[in-house]
Design a protein around this motif. Structure first.
Motif, PDB file in Angstrom:
ATOM      1  N   SER A 157      37.435  10.839 -47.173  1.00 39.05           N
ATOM      2  CA  SER A 157      36.139  10.024 -47.245  1.00 39.05           C
ATOM      3  C   SER A 157      34.768  10.782 -47.100  1.00 39.05           C
ATOM      4  O   SER A 157      34.118  10.881 -47.741  1.00 39.05           O
ATOM      5  CB  SER A 157      36.027   8.899 -46.430  1.00 39.05           C
ATOM      6  OG  SER A 157      35.892   9.333 -45.198  1.00 39.05           O
ATOM      7  N   TYR A 168      30.277  11.841 -39.196  1.00 40.11           N
ATOM      8  CA  TYR A 168      31.401  12.727 -39.382  1.00 40.11           C
ATOM      9  C   TYR A 168      31.182  13.685 -38.368  1.00 40.11           C
ATOM     10  O   TYR A 168      30.274  14.564 -38.395  1.00 40.11           O
ATOM     11  CB  TYR A 168      31.249  13.137 -40.950  1.00 40.11           C
ATOM     12  CG  TYR A 168      31.944  12.141 -41.953  1.00 40.11           C
ATOM     13  CD1 TYR A 168      33.257  11.962 -42.048  1.00 40.11           C
ATOM     14  CD2 TYR A 168      31.099  11.430 -42.484  1.00 40.11           C
ATOM     15  CE1 TYR A 168      33.650  11.087 -43.032  1.00 40.11           C
ATOM     16  CE2 TYR A 168      31.399  10.455 -43.213  1.00 40.11           C
ATOM     17  CZ  TYR A 168      32.666  10.169 -43.626  1.00 40.11           C
ATOM     18  OH  TYR A 168      33.275   9.164 -44.549  1.00 40.11           O
ATOM     19  N   VAL A 227      31.873   1.046 -44.432  1.00 37.13           N
ATOM     20  CA  VAL A 227      32.534   1.012 -43.099  1.00 37.13           C
ATOM     21  C   VAL A 227      33.448  -0.299 -43.182  1.00 37.13           C
ATOM     22  O   VAL A 227      33.173  -1.441 -43.686  1.00 37.13           O
ATOM     23  CB  VAL A 227      31.228   0.653 -42.140  1.00 37.13           C
ATOM     24  CG1 VAL A 227      31.859   0.216 -40.622  1.00 37.13           C
ATOM     25  CG2 VAL A 227      30.489   1.990 -42.087  1.00 37.13           C
ATOM     26  N   ARG A 246      45.587   8.933 -40.493  1.00 37.08           N
ATOM     27  CA  ARG A 246      44.059   8.336 -40.296  1.00 37.08           C
ATOM     28  C   ARG A 246      42.950   9.328 -40.295  1.00 37.08           C
ATOM     29  O   ARG A 246      42.025   9.101 -40.710  1.00 37.08           O
ATOM     30  CB  ARG A 246      44.204   7.810 -39.069  1.00 37.08           C
ATOM     31  CG  ARG A 246      42.571   7.242 -38.340  1.00 37.08           C
ATOM     32  CD  ARG A 246      42.094   6.292 -39.190  1.00 37.08           C
ATOM     33  NE  ARG A 246      40.807   6.007 -38.436  1.00 37.08           N
ATOM     34  CZ  ARG A 246      40.727   5.064 -37.541  1.00 37.08           C
ATOM     35  NH1 ARG A 246      41.597   4.149 -37.313  1.00 37.08           N
ATOM     36  NH2 ARG A 246      39.262   4.671 -37.336  1.00 37.08           N
ATOM     37  N   TRP A 300      32.357   6.533 -35.643  1.00 36.99           N
ATOM     38  CA  TRP A 300      32.482   7.819 -35.690  1.00 36.99           C
ATOM     39  C   TRP A 300      33.671   8.060 -36.627  1.00 36.99           C
ATOM     40  O   TRP A 300      34.731   7.212 -36.818  1.00 36.99           O
ATOM     41  CB  TRP A 300      32.999   8.274 -34.508  1.00 36.99           C
ATOM     42  CG  TRP A 300      33.662   9.546 -34.412  1.00 36.99           C
ATOM     43  CD1 TRP A 300      34.970   9.834 -34.492  1.00 36.99           C
ATOM     44  CD2 TRP A 300      33.098  10.920 -33.896  1.00 36.99           C
ATOM     45  NE1 TRP A 300      35.340  11.239 -34.449  1.00 36.99           N
ATOM     46  CE2 TRP A 300      34.186  12.038 -34.022  1.00 36.99           C
ATOM     47  CE3 TRP A 300      31.883  11.080 -33.454  1.00 36.99           C
ATOM     48  CZ2 TRP A 300      33.892  13.092 -33.673  1.00 36.99           C
ATOM     49  CZ3 TRP A 300      31.635  12.588 -33.130  1.00 36.99           C
ATOM     50  CH2 TRP A 300      32.718  13.305 -33.202  1.00 36.99           C
ATOM     51  N   ARG A 301      33.563   9.057 -37.553  1.00 37.19           N
ATOM     52  CA  ARG A 301      34.545   9.355 -38.340  1.00 37.19           C
ATOM     53  C   ARG A 301      34.973  10.900 -38.187  1.00 37.19           C
ATOM     54  O   ARG A 301      34.054  12.064 -38.137  1.00 37.19           O
ATOM     55  CB  ARG A 301      34.244   9.063 -39.962  1.00 37.19           C
ATOM     56  CG  ARG A 301      34.196   7.511 -40.317  1.00 37.19           C
ATOM     57  CD  ARG A 301      34.003   7.612 -41.645  1.00 37.19           C
ATOM     58  NE  ARG A 301      34.128   5.992 -41.967  1.00 37.19           N
ATOM     59  CZ  ARG A 301      33.769   5.267 -43.185  1.00 37.19           C
ATOM     60  NH1 ARG A 301      33.420   6.323 -44.288  1.00 37.19           N
ATOM     61  NH2 ARG A 301      33.869   4.127 -43.411  1.00 37.19           N
ATOM     62  N   HIS A 302      36.298  11.394 -38.346  1.00 38.70           N
ATOM     63  CA  HIS A 302      36.897  12.490 -38.034  1.00 38.70           C
ATOM     64  C   HIS A 302      36.499  13.549 -39.296  1.00 38.70           C
ATOM     65  O   HIS A 302      36.830  13.181 -40.315  1.00 38.70           O
ATOM     66  CB  HIS A 302      38.310  12.426 -37.794  1.00 38.70           C
ATOM     67  CG  HIS A 302      38.622  11.753 -36.487  1.00 38.70           C
ATOM     68  ND1 HIS A 302      38.257  11.955 -35.313  1.00 38.70           N
ATOM     69  CD2 HIS A 302      39.143  10.410 -36.543  1.00 38.70           C
ATOM     70  CE1 HIS A 302      38.825  11.180 -34.420  1.00 38.70           C
ATOM     71  NE2 HIS A 302      39.488  10.079 -35.161  1.00 38.70           N
ATOM     72  N   ASP A 317      37.482   1.279 -38.659  1.00 36.92           N
ATOM     73  CA  ASP A 317      36.516   2.427 -38.090  1.00 36.92           C
ATOM     74  C   ASP A 317      36.526   2.088 -36.816  1.00 36.92           C
ATOM     75  O   ASP A 317      36.482   0.899 -36.159  1.00 36.92           O
ATOM     76  CB  ASP A 317      35.541   2.335 -38.967  1.00 36.92           C
ATOM     77  CG  ASP A 317      35.379   2.869 -40.273  1.00 36.92           C
ATOM     78  OD1 ASP A 317      35.681   4.106 -40.271  1.00 36.92           O
ATOM     79  OD2 ASP A 317      34.973   2.223 -41.245  1.00 36.92           O
ATOM     80  N   VAL A 336      26.569   5.995 -39.212  1.00 39.82           N
ATOM     81  CA  VAL A 336      27.843   6.718 -39.451  1.00 39.82           C
ATOM     82  C   VAL A 336      27.651   8.134 -39.273  1.00 39.82           C
ATOM     83  O   VAL A 336      27.027   8.830 -39.746  1.00 39.82           O
ATOM     84  CB  VAL A 336      28.640   6.457 -40.597  1.00 39.82           C
ATOM     85  CG1 VAL A 336      29.961   6.902 -40.955  1.00 39.82           C
ATOM     86  CG2 VAL A 336      28.849   5.079 -41.019  1.00 39.82           C
ATOM     87  N   GLU A 387      42.821   9.555 -31.314  1.00 44.53           N
ATOM     88  CA  GLU A 387      43.395   8.359 -32.036  1.00 44.53           C
ATOM     89  C   GLU A 387      44.534   8.037 -31.049  1.00 44.53           C
ATOM     90  O   GLU A 387      44.908   6.708 -30.927  1.00 44.53           O
ATOM     91  CB  GLU A 387      44.076   8.853 -33.331  1.00 44.53           C
ATOM     92  CG  GLU A 387      43.086   9.166 -34.427  1.00 44.53           C
ATOM     93  CD  GLU A 387      42.197   7.899 -34.650  1.00 44.53           C
ATOM     94  OE1 GLU A 387      42.891   6.754 -34.682  1.00 44.53           O
ATOM     95  OE2 GLU A 387      40.964   8.232 -34.983  1.00 44.53           O
ATOM     96  N   ASP A 424      39.926  10.012 -43.271  1.00 41.10           N
ATOM     97  CA  ASP A 424      38.294  10.151 -42.743  1.00 41.10           C
ATOM     98  C   ASP A 424      38.096  11.590 -43.397  1.00 41.10           C
ATOM     99  O   ASP A 424      36.748  11.654 -44.036  1.00 41.10           O
ATOM    100  CB  ASP A 424      38.243  10.413 -41.381  1.00 41.10           C
ATOM    101  CG  ASP A 424      38.171   9.213 -40.562  1.00 41.10           C
ATOM    102  OD1 ASP A 424      38.268   7.950 -41.179  1.00 41.10           O
ATOM    103  OD2 ASP A 424      38.125   9.146 -39.394  1.00 41.10           O
TER     104      ASP A 424
END
Length: 640
Positions: A585, A476, A456, A578, A505-507, A461, A474, A525, A582
């Motif tokens: 990752s 996804y 993170v 961006r 939060w990750r996309h 983030d 976290v 975003e 994500d």
């Protein structure tokens, strides 16, 4: 894809690409669930044998034959179960061990060392104790009886008697018991063969060589391996070695790997073609494509594990546990070196061997190799490993006969009950410790494998909660994924209950199944550029059925954004890089679908309802208490 809550808790997710979907948890759940069936079968066998022992022996002594021309294989019913059906049980053990080496905890090879040595210590000391008690007796040949741990029953007892935060504990037990199983197979093959035939062994070795060759050529058709496995079983059976070894070897030869993105895309395309034109040919192609996206290891576990756990092992118990317990047997067993040796070996030798070996390895390696759990948990694994039951009975039928076999069976039953009682006592005493000491005693100081490959970054983030919180969650997610919509109120409740955690939060927009997911992520975003990411995040998840461009503009107006800036951001797709980061990752972390949660870097498996996530967060807080920086900062506290 529907938004209905899956039965048995919120555990659904939209599949994407990555590793197997929590196979270890499914393995453990099946094993612990099957323990009930095993206990029922054992009780039924005892009741049957004590009510009508002659009918019990008649049924299991009935001979069955298979004959093709002049070639004939004949065994009684008990042998067909012990050496035939139990092959599937050992196949599952081999599959799980291979999966753990390829994808699980053991993929980090240094973590194998301590469980391997602990498993060996938990074999050597019990054997030594048994041989001391049986010194000079012919019953010393039964030393192999005290080697093994019944994985299913031990896991079941641990689920009932162990602590709440026991996933790592059960994983440690599983690794130690698999080491036992591997050595037991070697012992069965070397120490207890019947009428050994070297030519038959050479034929079996040649067949295994053909298996390796076929696998190297990329053959994936199951019937080929089934025929080769059957041929190997027959050859090993003729060699005098117990043919259950074939199951373990075939399992160990079966690769486990994560499905690739291209395979999943092809499978998705095949299903889409079938949806457009539902013909039998396309149905077959879609079915084949979906199956081929999974590794053979996963497919075989899914096929055989329930049968092995709920049918084969209980049937084995029914065929072998039945002994007529009367005054004469009990009086003889009290002084029988077999019974005494088995009980002492399992109740003293097993826990002492596992705990002492683990301590010595950690001490002499200066903690380079240390248990993944605390020392109270190590002792608990040692005591519960004293449940030998299934495999102990299997070896007993090879090593002993007559009254000595009955004495061994009674000793195994007594050891099973005693080991369960000792395990209850260990964890009961641990529960009386203060919270900090209890956490250290059960969880230890070893770091788990970090599944989240990209840490993170507070500057990059999207974070809710205090930046320096001791626990980080976290997710996804995909704004069009119905399961993410189910998880969102749970996350809100989690943040309300535990104020000292941070949520990220990750996309992961799954565009092949959710056509509006990418646009929704870019809209979030665009809102984030104006400092309103979370407001847009909440609206998108609350209105998953309205994610068209016009809806995005309406939401932007609703939360008071500069509409021209928002529209320009969307038109130029400024957020796509961006979002791509994500996605990359997620790929690195082997994320298999949405929602996927990581808690302090470790993947959360299973349900994502408030009870499951709260338990995982509490476990993370308990582990965080062990870190020096946590103990120095009195602000790092949370409501229990």
């Amino acid at each position: 894809m529907t938004g209905e809550t899956p039965r048995g808790g919120w555990s659904g997710r939209t599949d994407w690409v990555g590793r197997l979907n929590d196979p270890l948890r499914r393995f453990l759940q099946t094993e612990t669930g099957s323990a009930r069936a095993l206990l029922v079968a054992a009780v039924a066998a005892l009741a049957w044998a004590n009510l009508h022992v002659s009918s019990y022996e008649t049924v299991w002594g009935t001979s069955f034959s298979v004959q093709l021309g002049d070639w004939r294989v004949s065994h009684d019913a008990r042998t067909w179960v012990n050496s035939g059906l139990m092959t599937f049980f050992f196949l599952v053990i081999g599959l799980e061990l291979r999966r753990d080496f390829d994808l699980g905890e053991l993929r980090e090879r240094r973590r194998v060392t301590l469980p391997l040595l602990a498993g060996i210590g938990g074999i050597v000391l019990p054997i030594a104790m048994y041989l001391i008690v049986n010194a000079g007796e012919t019953t010393a040949a039964g030393w192999g009886v005290v080697m093994a741990t019944d994985t299913a029953l031990a896991l079941g007892m641990l689920a009932v008697l162990g602590p709440r935060f026991s996933d790592r504990l059960r994983g440690f037990l599983l690794t130690v018991s698999v080491v036992d199983d591997l050595i037991v197979i070697a012992v069965l093959a070397i120490a207890y063969p019947e009428h050994p035939s070297p030519p038959a062994l050479l034929v079996a070795a040649a067949i295994f060589g053909v298996v390796l060759l076929v696998r190297a050529l990329g053959v994936r058709w199951g019937p080929v391996y089934a025929l080769l496995g059957l041929a190997a079983w027959l050859a090993v059976s003729e060699s005098g070695v117990d043919p259950v070894v074939v199951g373990l070897v075939m399992g160990l030869l079966t690769y486990a790997y994560a499905p690739g993105r291209e395979e999943l895309k092809r499978a998705s395309e095949m299903f889409r073609l079938f949806r457009e034109q539902p013909t039998p040919q396309l149905a077959r192609s879609a079915r084949t494509g979906l199956a081929s996206a999974l590794s053979p290891n996963e497919r075989l576990q899914h096929l055989y594990h329930p049968w092995a756990s709920y049918f084969v092992v209980p049937l084995f118990a029914l065929a072998n546990v039945g002994i007529a317990i009367d005054g004469e047997l009990v009086a003889r067993a009290v002084t029988s070196p077999v019974t005494v040796g088995v009980v002492v070996a399992y109740l003293v030798g097993k826990p002492a061997g596992i705990a002492a070996t683990s301590y010595l390895v950690a001490r002499f390696s200066r903690d380079r190799f240390r248990p993944p759990v605390g020392w109270a948990a190590v002792i608990g694994v040692g005591t519960v490993s004293g449940i030998g039951f299934t495999i102990a009975l299997l070896i007993a039928t090879h090593a002993l006969d007559g009254p000595e076999l009955e004495d061994a069976k009674l000793g195994i039953l007594v050891a099973t009950v005693g080991a369960s009682a000792l395990t209850w006592l260990v964890f009961r005493l641990a529960a009386r410790l203060s919270p900090a000491r209890r956490a250290r005693a059960l969880l230890g100081a070893a770091e788990g494998i970090v599944d989240l490959m990209k840490p993170v970054d507070l500057e990059r983030d999207h974070v809710r909660g205090p930046g320096e919180a001791p626990v980080t969650v976290v997710e996804y997610g995909d704004f069009e994924c119905p399961y993410c919509g189910q998880a969102e109120p749970v996350v809100r409740e989690l943040l309300a209950d535990f104020r000292n955690i941070r949520y990220v939060w990750r996309h992961l927009p799954l565009t092949d199944v959710h056509p509006h997911a990418q646009l929704a992520a870019e809209a979030a975003e665009a809102a984030g550029e104006q400092g309103a990411f979370w407001e847009m995040h909440d609206l998108l998840l609350a209105h998953q059925d309205a994610l068209d461009p016009a809806d995005m503009m309406r939401y932007a107006e609703q939360i008071g954004l500069d509409l021209d800036r928002f529209r320009e951001h969307l038109a130029e797709r400024k957020g796509k890089d961006r979002i791509a980061e994500d996605i990359d990752s997620a790929d690195l972390s082997s994320v298999s679908g949405t929602p996927t949660f990581f808690i302090n870097g470790s993947r959360h498996h299973g349900a994502y309802d408030i009870e499951a996530l709260s338990a995982a967060v509490k476990s993370a807080f308990a582990k965080a208490r062990l870190r020096p920086e946590y103990r120095r900062d009195p602000g790092h506290r949370h409501p229990d």
